[in-house]
Design a protein around this motif. Sequence first.
Motif, PDB file in Angstrom:
ATOM      1  N   UNK B  33     -27.162 117.083 -39.258  1.00  0.00           N
ATOM      2  CA  UNK B  33     -27.238 115.622 -39.627  1.00  0.00           C
ATOM      3  C   UNK B  33     -26.027 114.903 -39.453  1.00  0.00           C
ATOM      4  N   UNK B  35     -24.254 111.345 -41.346  1.00  0.00           N
ATOM      5  CA  UNK B  35     -24.428 110.303 -42.290  1.00  0.00           C
ATOM      6  C   UNK B  35     -23.254 109.418 -42.170  1.00  0.00           C
ATOM      7  N   UNK B  37     -20.798 106.908 -44.804  1.00  0.00           N
ATOM      8  CA  UNK B  37     -20.258 106.737 -46.100  1.00  0.00           C
ATOM      9  C   UNK B  37     -19.186 105.678 -46.314  1.00  0.00           C
ATOM     10  N   UNK B  41     -20.049 104.089 -52.069  1.00  0.00           N
ATOM     11  CA  UNK B  41     -21.531 104.121 -51.749  1.00  0.00           C
ATOM     12  C   UNK B  41     -21.703 105.612 -51.537  1.00  0.00           C
ATOM     13  N   UNK B  42     -23.053 105.924 -51.575  1.00  0.00           N
ATOM     14  CA  UNK B  42     -23.543 107.402 -51.237  1.00  0.00           C
ATOM     15  C   UNK B  42     -23.711 107.212 -49.860  1.00  0.00           C
ATOM     16  N   UNK B  43     -23.754 108.845 -49.372  1.00  0.00           N
ATOM     17  CA  UNK B  43     -23.971 108.999 -47.756  1.00  0.00           C
ATOM     18  C   UNK B  43     -25.188 108.418 -47.329  1.00  0.00           C
ATOM     19  N   UNK B  45     -28.096 107.943 -44.314  1.00  0.00           N
ATOM     20  CA  UNK B  45     -28.530 108.776 -43.367  1.00  0.00           C
ATOM     21  C   UNK B  45     -28.609 107.976 -41.812  1.00  0.00           C
ATOM     22  N   UNK B  48     -30.914 112.998 -37.522  1.00  0.00           N
ATOM     23  CA  UNK B  48     -31.104 114.630 -37.704  1.00  0.00           C
ATOM     24  C   UNK B  48     -31.705 115.272 -36.523  1.00  0.00           C
ATOM     25  N   UNK B  56     -35.223 112.934 -36.191  1.00  0.00           N
ATOM     26  CA  UNK B  56     -35.404 111.581 -36.893  1.00  0.00           C
ATOM     27  C   UNK B  56     -34.212 110.785 -36.637  1.00  0.00           C
ATOM     28  N   UNK B  91     -19.960 111.160 -41.836  1.00  0.00           N
ATOM     29  CA  UNK B  91     -20.105 112.797 -42.425  1.00  0.00           C
ATOM     30  C   UNK B  91     -21.047 113.553 -41.349  1.00  0.00           C
ATOM     31  N   UNK B 105     -27.362 121.226 -47.744  1.00  0.00           N
ATOM     32  CA  UNK B 105     -26.595 121.121 -46.548  1.00  0.00           C
ATOM     33  C   UNK B 105     -25.279 121.077 -46.717  1.00  0.00           C
ATOM     34  N   UNK B 107     -21.621 120.208 -45.627  1.00  0.00           N
ATOM     35  CA  UNK B 107     -20.932 118.917 -45.166  1.00  0.00           C
ATOM     36  C   UNK B 107     -19.531 119.105 -44.598  1.00  0.00           C
ATOM     37  N   UNK B 108     -19.282 118.494 -43.382  1.00  0.00           N
ATOM     38  CA  UNK B 108     -17.819 118.443 -43.158  1.00  0.00           C
ATOM     39  C   UNK B 108     -16.805 117.589 -44.033  1.00  0.00           C
ATOM     40  N   UNK B 109     -15.703 117.500 -43.582  1.00  0.00           N
ATOM     41  CA  UNK B 109     -14.834 116.556 -44.417  1.00  0.00           C
ATOM     42  C   UNK B 109     -14.945 114.951 -43.826  1.00  0.00           C
TER      43      UNK B 109
END
Lengths: 110, 116
Positions: B33, B35, B37, B41-43, B45, B48, B56, B91, B105, B107-109
């Motif tokens: 995925x 994302x 950010x 704010x939140x991540x 999308x 995918x 998607x 992300x 999920x 996540x990377x940094x």
Amino acid sequence: EDQVTQSPEALRLQEGESSSLNCSYTVSGLRGLFWYRQDPGKGPEFLFTLYSAGEEKEKERLKATLTKKESFLHITAPKPEDSATYLCAVQGGSQGNLIFGKGTKLSVKP
Amino acid sequence: GAGVSQTPSNKVTEKGKYVELRCDPISGHTALYWYRQSLGQGPEFLIYFQGTGAADDSGLPNDRFFAVRPEGSVSTLKIQRTERGDSAVYLCASSSPGSSNTGELFFGEGSRLTVL
């Protein structure tokens, strides 16, 4: 449209002062509701998945609950190391992706 | 390492330039995925992948954004003609076949992109 709203935006607690974070959601056919923790400069870290109303999950000082419209993340006797941003996300219908809220920034002071 | 690796960690570019961001997922994870950010704010999308194909891509904001995953492992997010509004942390996350339905999920940094 799937939507996630988190409140409060920020929360400051004293060490040991229990509280709850709220996540309200609207989604077509909830497949799962997820809580993540994010530390500054890091990617989100998975905490819990909840699938149906009435379900509860616990991990150390955290407990997540779910109703048909919202989820709560209860923090019992928090410690300074619990300080982070807590993100709520939903997965709905046939989607593979997660829809995230803006998060609640939690600060716990010693 | 065993986690999701993203490079570069920081990228500063000028408006109008082309940028590539790379994601190396956890070995064996079939889903990947992207994302975005922004501060406070939140991540959000973007896209995918399941294996090599984009399952998607409805979150890509416009045709300046493109992502590939040619061998079903490493993915590259490509941004053409960058704009100041593209500045954000990008992300990447991956999940195993068993965890894609649990929402777990990894996540990377992130790659912090700044467009001047």
